[in-house]
Design a protein around this motif. Structure first.
Motif, PDB file in Angstrom:
ATOM      1  N   SER A 127       0.817  -1.210   0.000  1.00 39.41           N
ATOM      2  CA  SER A 127       0.000   0.000   0.000  1.00 39.41           C
ATOM      3  C   SER A 127       0.851   1.259   0.000  1.00 39.41           C
ATOM      4  N   ASP A 128       0.356   2.272  -0.691  1.00 40.35           N
ATOM      5  CA  ASP A 128       1.002   3.588  -0.704  1.00 40.35           C
ATOM      6  C   ASP A 128       0.303   4.585   0.209  1.00 40.35           C
ATOM      7  N   ILE A 129      -0.767   4.172   0.897  1.00 37.54           N
ATOM      8  CA  ILE A 129      -1.526   5.136   1.702  1.00 37.54           C
ATOM      9  C   ILE A 129      -1.728   4.721   3.154  1.00 37.54           C
ATOM     10  N   LEU A 130      -1.555   3.452   3.495  1.00 37.89           N
ATOM     11  CA  LEU A 130      -1.894   3.011   4.852  1.00 37.89           C
ATOM     12  C   LEU A 130      -1.081   3.740   5.917  1.00 37.89           C
ATOM     13  N   ASP A 131       0.161   4.071   5.614  1.00 32.73           N
ATOM     14  CA  ASP A 131       1.001   4.763   6.592  1.00 32.73           C
ATOM     15  C   ASP A 131       0.556   6.208   6.815  1.00 32.73           C
ATOM     16  N   ASP A 132      -0.340   6.715   5.966  1.00 33.69           N
ATOM     17  CA  ASP A 132      -0.866   8.060   6.157  1.00 33.69           C
ATOM     18  C   ASP A 132      -1.950   8.107   7.232  1.00 33.69           C
ATOM     19  N   PHE A 133      -2.392   6.939   7.691  1.00 33.28           N
ATOM     20  CA  PHE A 133      -3.465   6.873   8.679  1.00 33.28           C
ATOM     21  C   PHE A 133      -2.925   6.326  10.000  1.00 33.28           C
ATOM     22  N   ASP A 134      -3.546   6.765  11.097  1.00 37.04           N
ATOM     23  CA  ASP A 134      -3.183   6.306  12.432  1.00 37.04           C
ATOM     24  C   ASP A 134      -4.095   5.139  12.816  1.00 37.04           C
ATOM     25  N   PHE A 135      -3.510   3.954  12.988  1.00 36.88           N
ATOM     26  CA  PHE A 135      -4.286   2.765  13.302  1.00 36.88           C
ATOM     27  C   PHE A 135      -4.277   2.437  14.803  1.00 36.88           C
ATOM     28  N   THR A 136      -3.938   3.423  15.616  1.00 38.70           N
ATOM     29  CA  THR A 136      -4.003   3.226  17.065  1.00 38.70           C
ATOM     30  C   THR A 136      -5.455   3.050  17.493  1.00 38.70           C
ATOM     31  N   TYR A 137      -5.737   2.012  18.235  1.00 39.06           N
ATOM     32  CA  TYR A 137      -7.109   1.758  18.683  1.00 39.06           C
ATOM     33  C   TYR A 137      -7.531   2.805  19.706  1.00 39.06           C
ATOM     34  N   THR A 138      -8.715   3.375  19.515  1.00 39.12           N
ATOM     35  CA  THR A 138      -9.259   4.338  20.470  1.00 39.12           C
ATOM     36  C   THR A 138     -10.672   3.969  20.914  1.00 39.12           C
ATOM     37  N   ASP A 140     -14.458   1.415  19.626  1.00 40.58           N
ATOM     38  CA  ASP A 140     -15.079   0.482  18.692  1.00 40.58           C
ATOM     39  C   ASP A 140     -15.891   1.167  17.605  1.00 40.58           C
ATOM     40  N   ASN A 141     -16.177   2.460  17.772  1.00 37.88           N
ATOM     41  CA  ASN A 141     -16.972   3.151  16.752  1.00 37.88           C
ATOM     42  C   ASN A 141     -16.139   4.089  15.881  1.00 37.88           C
ATOM     43  N   ASN A 142     -14.833   3.846  15.816  1.00 38.94           N
ATOM     44  CA  ASN A 142     -13.970   4.538  14.875  1.00 38.94           C
ATOM     45  C   ASN A 142     -13.576   3.549  13.780  1.00 38.94           C
ATOM     46  N   TYR A 143     -13.879   3.885  12.530  1.00 36.69           N
ATOM     47  CA  TYR A 143     -13.766   2.918  11.440  1.00 36.69           C
ATOM     48  C   TYR A 143     -12.788   3.377  10.365  1.00 36.69           C
ATOM     49  N   THR A 307     -13.079   7.310   9.640  1.00 39.46           N
ATOM     50  CA  THR A 307     -14.273   7.953  10.190  1.00 39.46           C
ATOM     51  C   THR A 307     -14.318   7.741  11.693  1.00 39.46           C
ATOM     52  N   ASN A 308     -14.676   8.778  12.417  1.00 39.88           N
ATOM     53  CA  ASN A 308     -14.772   8.718  13.872  1.00 39.88           C
ATOM     54  C   ASN A 308     -16.127   9.218  14.325  1.00 39.88           C
ATOM     55  N   LYS A 309     -16.560   8.709  15.455  1.00 33.58           N
ATOM     56  CA  LYS A 309     -17.743   9.282  16.088  1.00 33.58           C
ATOM     57  C   LYS A 309     -17.390  10.672  16.583  1.00 33.58           C
ATOM     58  N   ALA A 310     -18.268  11.638  16.290  1.00 30.70           N
ATOM     59  CA  ALA A 310     -18.000  13.018  16.694  1.00 30.70           C
ATOM     60  C   ALA A 310     -17.938  13.104  18.220  1.00 30.70           C
ATOM     61  N   ALA A 311     -16.894  13.741  18.712  1.00 28.52           N
ATOM     62  CA  ALA A 311     -16.709  13.839  20.160  1.00 28.52           C
ATOM     63  C   ALA A 311     -17.712  14.804  20.763  1.00 28.52           C
ATOM     64  N   ILE A 312     -18.277  14.406  21.885  1.00 30.15           N
ATOM     65  CA  ILE A 312     -19.174  15.276  22.634  1.00 30.15           C
ATOM     66  C   ILE A 312     -18.440  15.688  23.899  1.00 30.15           C
ATOM     67  N   ASP A 313     -18.099  16.948  23.985  1.00 27.58           N
ATOM     68  CA  ASP A 313     -17.304  17.455  25.107  1.00 27.58           C
ATOM     69  C   ASP A 313     -18.246  18.028  26.166  1.00 27.58           C
ATOM     70  N   ASN A 314     -18.431  17.315  27.265  1.00 31.56           N
ATOM     71  CA  ASN A 314     -19.326  17.768  28.332  1.00 31.56           C
ATOM     72  C   ASN A 314     -18.624  18.666  29.338  1.00 31.56           C
ATOM     73  N   GLN A 315     -17.321  18.769  29.247  1.00 31.17           N
ATOM     74  CA  GLN A 315     -16.578  19.610  30.173  1.00 31.17           C
ATOM     75  C   GLN A 315     -16.291  20.949  29.504  1.00 31.17           C
ATOM     76  N   ARG A 316     -16.726  22.022  30.195  1.00 28.16           N
ATOM     77  CA  ARG A 316     -16.491  23.365  29.665  1.00 28.16           C
ATOM     78  C   ARG A 316     -15.360  24.026  30.444  1.00 28.16           C
ATOM     79  N   SER A 317     -14.594  24.828  29.731  1.00 28.25           N
ATOM     80  CA  SER A 317     -13.446  25.473  30.362  1.00 28.25           C
ATOM     81  C   SER A 317     -13.582  26.982  30.234  1.00 28.25           C
ATOM     82  N   PHE A 318     -13.588  27.686  31.375  1.00 26.14           N
ATOM     83  CA  PHE A 318     -13.702  29.135  31.381  1.00 26.14           C
ATOM     84  C   PHE A 318     -12.402  29.715  31.900  1.00 26.14           C
TER      85      PHE A 318
END
Length: 350
Positions: A127-138, A140-143, A307-318
């Motif tokens: 492959s000429d493209i696989l190294d362009d992606f990060d395959f670190t597991y984070t 189950d809903n990141n594909y 593709t990743n599930k969009a992060a929902i950030d419940n912590q607000r920083s002021f």
């Protein structure tokens, strides 16, 4: 045969729209070429004079839509290229199983290993493209979605080397084809689809593998789909000779390019799955390598999408750690009685 016409025909039609055949410069950082040749993502996308298409990205988009999202992908605002991809015009029905490999899975190191083994076993390719992606597991809903298309084809008989001549205003362009000295057997691998005049015609080159290489000049249409349909329509209506006679000539430029493009217009835009989950495309890449020579040619194309599930950030920083404004007012009054814009913190601290 219909499937093979679309794959190679669509690509070659795009190639023939190149305004210069020697516009490429070698990228010092990679084996890819820097050019004004533009990759379009679907047969329905409007094309310019320097456009090329290959169906690998359509394969992974179909899996994104049908296997993950379970409905059309919709951005806000919606993009025309997304609307065209959603149509699913090109799919695996137009390819033999031997011509492609694709995979969808949860992002993790094991998935990358599986893909590398899959394309090695099937195509003896890396492959000429696989190294362009990060395959670190984070999660189950990141594909990751992947596809490779690989074809090698040979003409039954080698075309005549026609040397170098001009292409428009470009000199020293290599050509092959048929002239008065070409053996009659070579003519048999060329079928005339239609001929109106020396600037409006189409031919088909036959190969040992059953692939069909379609080339056309004077075509009409704003998309590759329009052009392909127009060629078919003219071919069906053409009543002239569809074989090359002894005085007919054929002159085709050699082609060789290696492209890679990241589609940033598709990245980091939220969309929703059928179940209401919010996702986004982190990275989308396609490569197209193509060669056409007097003895045959080859194509290799890859497409990958994270593709990743969009992060929902419940912590607000002021945190007022940069420029800020402070105001004081009485609770029952409509205007403040004090205001300050703080930029240089040192001047307001002792």
């Amino acid at each position: 045969m219909e499937n093979k016409k679309i794959v190679l025909g669509g690509l070659l039609l795009g190639v023939l729209l190149i305004s210069s055949l020697i516009i490429f410069k070698k990228n010092k950082m990679a084996d890819y070429q820097v050019s004004n040749l533009n990759i379009v993502l679907s047969l329905e996308d409007k094309i310019s004079k320097n456009s090329v298409w290959c169906g690998t990205f359509n394969l992974i988009w179909n899996d994104l839509k049908n296997e993950l999202v379970k409905k059309d992908i919709v951005f806000e605002p919606q993009l025309n290229i997304v609307e065209n991809l959603n149509k699913g015009t090109f799919n695996t029905n137009y390819l033999s199983d031997s011509g492609y490999y694709k995979k969808l899975g949860v992002i993790k190191p094991e998935l990358k290993t599986e893909i590398e083994k899959g394309i090695k076993d099937k195509f003896n390719e890396t492959s000429d493209i696989l190294d362009d992606f990060d395959f670190t597991y984070t999660a189950d809903n990141n594909y990751f979605l992947y596809a490779m298309l690989k074809k090698d084809f040979k003409f039954p008989y080698v075309f005549t080397d026609l040397g170098k001549s001009d292409f428009k205003n470009i000199t020293n362009v290599k050509y092959f084809g048929i002239n008065a000295k070409t053996d009659y057997k070579v003519r048999s691998q060329v079928q005339v689809l239609y001929y109106e005049d020396k600037e409006t015609f189409a031919v088909k080159l036959k190969t040992k593998e059953g692939e069909e290489v379609i080339l056309s000049r004077g075509f009409k249409g704003e998309t590759f789909k329009d052009i392909y349909d127009n060629i078919n329509d003219k071919s069906n209506k053409y009543t002239g000779s569809k074989t090359l006679n002894e005085t007919d000539t054929l002159k085709i430029p050699e082609l060789n390019f290696n492209l890679k493009e990241e589609f940033r217009d598709l990245e980091n835009k939220n969309f929703y799955l059928a179940n209401g989950e919010e996702f986004l495309i982190i990275k989308a890449i396609q490569t197209i390598q193509f060669e056409l020579r007097k003895d045959g040619g080859k194509i290799k194309s890859e497409a990958g999408m994270e593709t990743n599930k969009a992060a929902i950030d419940n912590q607000r920083s002021f945190s007022f750690t940069d420029d800020f404004v402070i105001m004081l007012k009485e609770s029952n009054k409509d205007l403040p009685y004090f205001a300050a814009f703080i930029s240089d913190i040192k001047s307001v601290q002792k």
